[in-house]
Each structure stands twice: as C-alpha cells, then as structure tokens.
Design a protein around this motif. Sequence first.
Motif, PDB file in Angstrom:
ATOM      1  N   GLU A   1       0.837  -1.217   0.000  1.00 25.03           N
ATOM      2  CA  GLU A   1       0.000   0.000   0.000  1.00 25.03           C
ATOM      3  C   GLU A   1       0.867   1.260   0.000  1.00 25.03           C
ATOM      4  N   LEU A   2       1.969   1.255   0.749  1.00 25.28           N
ATOM      5  CA  LEU A   2       2.857   2.419   0.794  1.00 25.28           C
ATOM      6  C   LEU A   2       3.478   2.679  -0.576  1.00 25.28           C
ATOM      7  N   VAL A   3       3.827   1.615  -1.283  1.00 20.92           N
ATOM      8  CA  VAL A   3       4.368   1.767  -2.642  1.00 20.92           C
ATOM      9  C   VAL A   3       3.270   2.266  -3.576  1.00 20.92           C
ATOM     10  N   ASP A   4       2.090   1.648  -3.516  1.00 23.18           N
ATOM     11  CA  ASP A   4       0.975   2.060  -4.385  1.00 23.18           C
ATOM     12  C   ASP A   4       0.573   3.516  -4.148  1.00 23.18           C
ATOM     13  N   ALA A   5       0.695   3.972  -2.895  1.00 29.28           N
ATOM     14  CA  ALA A   5       0.332   5.352  -2.561  1.00 29.28           C
ATOM     15  C   ALA A   5       1.398   6.352  -3.010  1.00 29.28           C
ATOM     16  N   GLY A   6       2.566   5.849  -3.444  1.00 34.14           N
ATOM     17  CA  GLY A   6       3.628   6.734  -3.901  1.00 34.14           C
ATOM     18  C   GLY A   6       4.462   7.322  -2.780  1.00 34.14           C
ATOM     19  N   ILE A   7       4.302   6.839  -1.578  1.00 33.47           N
ATOM     20  CA  ILE A   7       5.062   7.348  -0.433  1.00 33.47           C
ATOM     21  C   ILE A   7       6.415   6.647  -0.345  1.00 33.47           C
ATOM     22  N   VAL A   8       6.428   5.383  -0.724  1.00 35.52           N
ATOM     23  CA  VAL A   8       7.640   4.572  -0.709  1.00 35.52           C
ATOM     24  C   VAL A   8       7.897   4.094  -2.135  1.00 35.52           C
ATOM     25  N   THR A   9       9.165   4.084  -2.513  1.00 34.37           N
ATOM     26  CA  THR A   9       9.581   3.603  -3.820  1.00 34.37           C
ATOM     27  C   THR A   9      10.444   2.367  -3.612  1.00 34.37           C
ATOM     28  N   ARG A  10      10.459   1.498  -4.608  1.00 36.29           N
ATOM     29  CA  ARG A  10      11.279   0.287  -4.496  1.00 36.29           C
ATOM     30  C   ARG A  10      12.054   0.063  -5.787  1.00 36.29           C
ATOM     31  N   THR A  11      13.100  -0.747  -5.670  1.00 33.37           N
ATOM     32  CA  THR A  11      13.837  -1.134  -6.861  1.00 33.37           C
ATOM     33  C   THR A  11      12.964  -2.080  -7.673  1.00 33.37           C
ATOM     34  N   ARG A  12      13.311  -2.279  -8.917  1.00 30.59           N
ATOM     35  CA  ARG A  12      12.524  -3.160  -9.795  1.00 30.59           C
ATOM     36  C   ARG A  12      12.364  -4.551  -9.215  1.00 30.59           C
ATOM     37  N   ASP A  13      13.431  -5.067  -8.614  1.00 24.32           N
ATOM     38  CA  ASP A  13      13.376  -6.424  -8.073  1.00 24.32           C
ATOM     39  C   ASP A  13      12.814  -6.471  -6.650  1.00 24.32           C
ATOM     40  N   GLY A  14      12.492  -5.316  -6.077  1.00 29.38           N
ATOM     41  CA  GLY A  14      11.897  -5.277  -4.746  1.00 29.38           C
ATOM     42  C   GLY A  14      12.873  -5.542  -3.619  1.00 29.38           C
ATOM     43  N   SER A  15      14.159  -5.451  -3.898  1.00 31.46           N
ATOM     44  CA  SER A  15      15.136  -5.753  -2.855  1.00 31.46           C
ATOM     45  C   SER A  15      15.375  -4.570  -1.918  1.00 31.46           C
ATOM     46  N   GLU A  16      15.130  -3.334  -2.379  1.00 33.85           N
ATOM     47  CA  GLU A  16      15.303  -2.155  -1.540  1.00 33.85           C
ATOM     48  C   GLU A  16      14.107  -1.223  -1.662  1.00 33.85           C
ATOM     49  N   TYR A  17      13.826  -0.562  -0.541  1.00 39.60           N
ATOM     50  CA  TYR A  17      12.720   0.387  -0.442  1.00 39.60           C
ATOM     51  C   TYR A  17      13.236   1.665   0.205  1.00 39.60           C
ATOM     52  N   TRP A  18      12.668   2.799  -0.187  1.00 43.12           N
ATOM     53  CA  TRP A  18      13.003   4.065   0.442  1.00 43.12           C
ATOM     54  C   TRP A  18      11.812   4.998   0.338  1.00 43.12           C
ATOM     55  N   ARG A  19      11.743   5.906   1.294  1.00 45.42           N
ATOM     56  CA  ARG A  19      10.640   6.876   1.317  1.00 45.42           C
ATOM     57  C   ARG A  19      11.049   8.093   0.528  1.00 45.42           C
ATOM     58  N   THR A  20      10.153   8.568  -0.335  1.00 43.91           N
ATOM     59  CA  THR A  20      10.443   9.712  -1.194  1.00 43.91           C
ATOM     60  C   THR A  20       9.609  10.936  -0.845  1.00 43.91           C
ATOM     61  N   VAL A  21       8.717  10.818   0.116  1.00 36.69           N
ATOM     62  CA  VAL A  21       7.791  11.893   0.458  1.00 36.69           C
ATOM     63  C   VAL A  21       8.073  12.394   1.870  1.00 36.69           C
ATOM     64  N   VAL A  22       8.252  13.698   1.998  1.00 30.73           N
ATOM     65  CA  VAL A  22       8.335  14.318   3.321  1.00 30.73           C
ATOM     66  C   VAL A  22       6.905  14.517   3.798  1.00 30.73           C
ATOM     67  N   THR A  23       6.635  14.126   5.032  1.00 32.57           N
ATOM     68  CA  THR A  23       5.270  14.202   5.550  1.00 32.57           C
ATOM     69  C   THR A  23       5.162  15.229   6.670  1.00 32.57           C
ATOM     70  N   GLU A  24       3.953  15.485   7.056  1.00 29.28           N
ATOM     71  CA  GLU A  24       3.713  16.383   8.183  1.00 29.28           C
ATOM     72  C   GLU A  24       4.177  15.770   9.506  1.00 29.28           C
ATOM     73  N   PHE A  25       4.545  14.513   9.493  1.00 32.58           N
ATOM     74  CA  PHE A  25       5.007  13.835  10.704  1.00 32.58           C
ATOM     75  C   PHE A  25       6.524  13.828  10.831  1.00 32.58           C
ATOM     76  N   ASP A  26       7.219  14.393   9.856  1.00 34.77           N
ATOM     77  CA  ASP A  26       8.682  14.512   9.925  1.00 34.77           C
ATOM     78  C   ASP A  26       9.059  15.697  10.791  1.00 34.77           C
ATOM     79  N   ASP A  27      10.127  15.552  11.527  1.00 36.16           N
ATOM     80  CA  ASP A  27      10.651  16.645  12.350  1.00 36.16           C
ATOM     81  C   ASP A  27      11.603  17.456  11.477  1.00 36.16           C
ATOM     82  N   LEU A  28      11.084  18.516  10.874  1.00 33.56           N
ATOM     83  CA  LEU A  28      11.876  19.316   9.946  1.00 33.56           C
ATOM     84  C   LEU A  28      12.888  20.193  10.650  1.00 33.56           C
ATOM     85  N   SER A  29      12.797  20.322  11.964  1.00 36.31           N
ATOM     86  CA  SER A  29      13.780  21.120  12.694  1.00 36.31           C
ATOM     87  C   SER A  29      15.128  20.408  12.754  1.00 36.31           C
ATOM     88  N   ARG A  30      15.139  19.096  12.482  1.00 32.88           N
ATOM     89  CA  ARG A  30      16.388  18.337  12.522  1.00 32.88           C
ATOM     90  C   ARG A  30      17.082  18.327  11.160  1.00 32.88           C
TER      91      ARG A  30
END
Length: 101
Positions: free
Chosen positions: A71-100
Amino acid sequence: MDLPELQPAPPPDRFLVRGRLETLPRRRADRDLVFRYLAARVLAVHDPVGERELTERLAELARDPVGLRRELVDAGIVTRTRDGSEYWRTVVTEFDDLSRV
C-alpha cells in the motif's frame, strides 16, 4: 514577514489500536494520513532499506506488514527497486521533524 511556525500533525491515533494498525480506514484521506504517519515512523526520507528489514519494521506497527508495504508503494510514499530488494521513502510528511534537517 514572519511565517507562523508549523506544528507537527497529531498522530492518527483514532485509527490505531494500542499503537498498531489493525485495519485500514475506509476513507481515502484517512488511509493516506495513516500511510504517511506509519511511513515516517519506519523510514527516513531517501534512506534505502532491504525488503526484510522494512517488513520487520512494519510488523511492529501493523497486523499485515506485507500488505501495508504494498500500500505504501501504491500510494507513492515509498519507492522500491525493480526487483523489490530495496525500499526508500520519497515523500516528506507532516510527521517529519523538519527542525532536525
């Protein structure tokens, strides 16, 4: 002009049972809110992790970690490699601590 300081959004507690996601909310906006919240809890932006590690992290927060990962991949919040071996978040959210940043 001084801009007002943005406060982090409150966690979507009303959709969690003892801090865990047991079922997805029905409304799309609520689902997206929960997805952003959980993604921010398990992944830093642009910090790749392996499939197993992400699934283990999600398992601490959700009844269905594999489904949530998809669901996170389908929502576009998380991206994965073609083979699905690695995942990373590409979206900054309102829940991130931007002061850091």
